[in-house]
Motif scaffolding. Structure first.
Motif, PDB file in Angstrom:
ATOM      1  N   MET A  35      55.101  32.202  53.479  1.00 48.03           N
ATOM      2  CA  MET A  35      55.473  31.868  52.106  1.00 48.03           C
ATOM      3  C   MET A  35      55.845  33.159  51.391  1.00 48.03           C
ATOM      4  N   VAL A  36      56.975  33.116  50.671  1.00 42.47           N
ATOM      5  CA  VAL A  36      57.469  34.283  49.964  1.00 42.47           C
ATOM      6  C   VAL A  36      57.450  33.972  48.465  1.00 42.47           C
ATOM      7  N   PHE A  37      56.779  34.841  47.710  1.00 38.91           N
ATOM      8  CA  PHE A  37      56.670  34.701  46.259  1.00 38.91           C
ATOM      9  C   PHE A  37      57.281  35.923  45.595  1.00 38.91           C
ATOM     10  N   ARG A  38      57.673  35.775  44.336  1.00 37.59           N
ATOM     11  CA  ARG A  38      58.031  36.928  43.520  1.00 37.59           C
ATOM     12  C   ARG A  38      56.746  37.478  42.897  1.00 37.59           C
ATOM     13  N   ILE A  39      56.596  38.775  42.882  1.00 37.71           N
ATOM     14  CA  ILE A  39      55.427  39.386  42.260  1.00 37.71           C
ATOM     15  C   ILE A  39      55.454  39.145  40.749  1.00 37.71           C
ATOM     16  N   SER A  40      56.634  39.284  40.142  1.00 39.65           N
ATOM     17  CA  SER A  40      56.753  39.260  38.674  1.00 39.65           C
ATOM     18  C   SER A  40      56.296  37.951  38.039  1.00 39.65           C
ATOM     19  N   ASP A  41      56.525  36.815  38.701  1.00 34.77           N
ATOM     20  CA  ASP A  41      56.132  35.541  38.085  1.00 34.77           C
ATOM     21  C   ASP A  41      55.386  34.614  39.042  1.00 34.77           C
ATOM     22  N   SER A  42      55.083  35.087  40.238  1.00 30.60           N
ATOM     23  CA  SER A  42      54.339  34.330  41.265  1.00 30.60           C
ATOM     24  C   SER A  42      55.041  33.057  41.718  1.00 30.60           C
ATOM     25  N   GLU A  43      56.340  32.954  41.487  1.00 29.99           N
ATOM     26  CA  GLU A  43      57.086  31.765  41.905  1.00 29.99           C
ATOM     27  C   GLU A  43      57.351  31.811  43.409  1.00 29.99           C
ATOM     28  N   LEU A  44      57.179  30.655  44.060  1.00 34.26           N
ATOM     29  CA  LEU A  44      57.506  30.520  45.476  1.00 34.26           C
ATOM     30  C   LEU A  44      59.024  30.493  45.613  1.00 34.26           C
ATOM     31  N   VAL A  45      59.585  31.422  46.397  1.00 30.20           N
ATOM     32  CA  VAL A  45      61.036  31.486  46.557  1.00 30.20           C
ATOM     33  C   VAL A  45      61.496  31.108  47.961  1.00 30.20           C
ATOM     34  N   ASP A  46      60.573  31.085  48.920  1.00 28.41           N
ATOM     35  CA  ASP A  46      60.946  30.698  50.285  1.00 28.41           C
ATOM     36  C   ASP A  46      59.691  30.315  51.052  1.00 28.41           C
ATOM     37  N   GLU A  47      59.854  29.422  51.985  1.00 30.42           N
ATOM     38  CA  GLU A  47      58.772  29.021  52.881  1.00 30.42           C
ATOM     39  C   GLU A  47      59.416  28.655  54.213  1.00 30.42           C
ATOM     40  N   PHE A  48      58.860  29.181  55.308  1.00 30.01           N
ATOM     41  CA  PHE A  48      59.436  28.870  56.613  1.00 30.01           C
ATOM     42  C   PHE A  48      58.365  28.864  57.695  1.00 30.01           C
ATOM     43  N   THR A  49      58.711  28.226  58.803  1.00 28.60           N
ATOM     44  CA  THR A  49      57.833  28.116  59.958  1.00 28.60           C
ATOM     45  C   THR A  49      57.914  29.396  60.779  1.00 28.60           C
ATOM     46  N   VAL A  50      56.761  29.882  61.225  1.00 29.06           N
ATOM     47  CA  VAL A  50      56.702  31.124  61.995  1.00 29.06           C
ATOM     48  C   VAL A  50      57.165  30.906  63.432  1.00 29.06           C
ATOM     49  N   CYS A  51      56.693  29.842  64.059  1.00 29.16           N
ATOM     50  CA  CYS A  51      56.960  29.594  65.479  1.00 29.16           C
ATOM     51  C   CYS A  51      57.376  28.142  65.673  1.00 29.16           C
ATOM     52  N   GLU A  52      58.491  27.933  66.339  1.00 21.21           N
ATOM     53  CA  GLU A  52      58.947  26.576  66.652  1.00 21.21           C
ATOM     54  C   GLU A  52      58.421  26.193  68.031  1.00 21.21           C
ATOM     55  N   PHE A  53      57.902  24.983  68.134  1.00 23.13           N
ATOM     56  CA  PHE A  53      57.354  24.503  69.398  1.00 23.13           C
ATOM     57  C   PHE A  53      58.239  23.404  69.977  1.00 23.13           C
ATOM     58  N   ASP A  54      58.430  23.436  71.295  1.00 27.07           N
ATOM     59  CA  ASP A  54      59.109  22.349  72.003  1.00 27.07           C
ATOM     60  C   ASP A  54      58.025  21.363  72.416  1.00 27.07           C
TER      61      ASP A  54
END
Length: 196
Positions: A99-118
């Motif tokens: 999860m990626v947030f901005r420090i200045s306002d703590s808003e979530l700007v991105d979220e992604f999966t670390v590892c894809e599983f088959d």
């Protein structure tokens, strides 16, 4: 950083696993987490780019909690640390998630999966699983400078770990605690394993 990165030597000559994190981030940005093999919880703050990265390994082996209410962001390995400074709406971090947030306002700007599983089932033998299990023991013990011990019960998991440590000639100590309260242990199996 809490945990262990098993493949840190792939990234350079680092004296310890945690030292590779900043360099990997500088080289690959937040996607560096997709290159890590390990058990970890990471919080990285990039003040220059107004960014907070919060990430857990694919199985969330290491605990991580966060709170983000009205621009008041907090993150800790232990929930009690956030509770003690009156953070509200404390949540467990999701496994396998960055999860990626901005420090200045703590808003979530991105979220992604670390590892894809088959998850397609196409195996007909346990050969790959056996090899993966052997490799998992090797990567956890091959570079350690600490003494290794396991809790040895009559269960399958500790038995398999014990057998693999013996197979790989890894020195270790095994401990079993048998009390009248623990009636579900098969003491015969524990006794036989201790003879190994």
């Amino acid at each position: 950083f809490n945990g262990e990165i098993y493949n840190y030597k792939e990234f350079g000559d680092y004296k310890s696993d945690g030292y590779c994190i900043n360099d990997l981030y500088k080289e690959h940005g937040v996607d560096f987490v997709k290159k890590l093999d390990g058990e970890f919880a990471i919080l990285l703050m990039d003040f220059k780019n107004d960014l907070i990265l919060m990430v857990t390994d694919p199985f969330k082996t290491k605990p991580l909690f966060d709170s983000n209410v009205d621009g008041d962001f907090g993150c800790s390995t232990y929930r009690t640390a956030l509770d003690k400074v009156n953070h509200r709406d404390v949540k467990k971090a999701k496994p396998n998630t960055a999860m990626v947030f901005r420090i200045s306002d703590s808003e979530l700007v991105d979220e992604f999966t670390v590892c894809e599983f088959d998850l397609n089932q196409y195996k007909e033998t346990f050969d790959d699983w056996n090899e993966a299990f052997s490799n998992s023991i090797l990567k956890r013990t091959g570079d350690t400078t600490q003494n290794i011990f396991i809790g040895l019960s009559s269960g399958y998991d500790s038995g398999a770990i014990c057998c693999e440590l013996l197979k790989q000639s890894v020195p270790f100590k095994a401990y079993s605690v048998l009390t009248p309260v623990i009636v579900h242990e098969n003491t015969y199996i524990v006794d036989e394993r201790q003879k190994l």
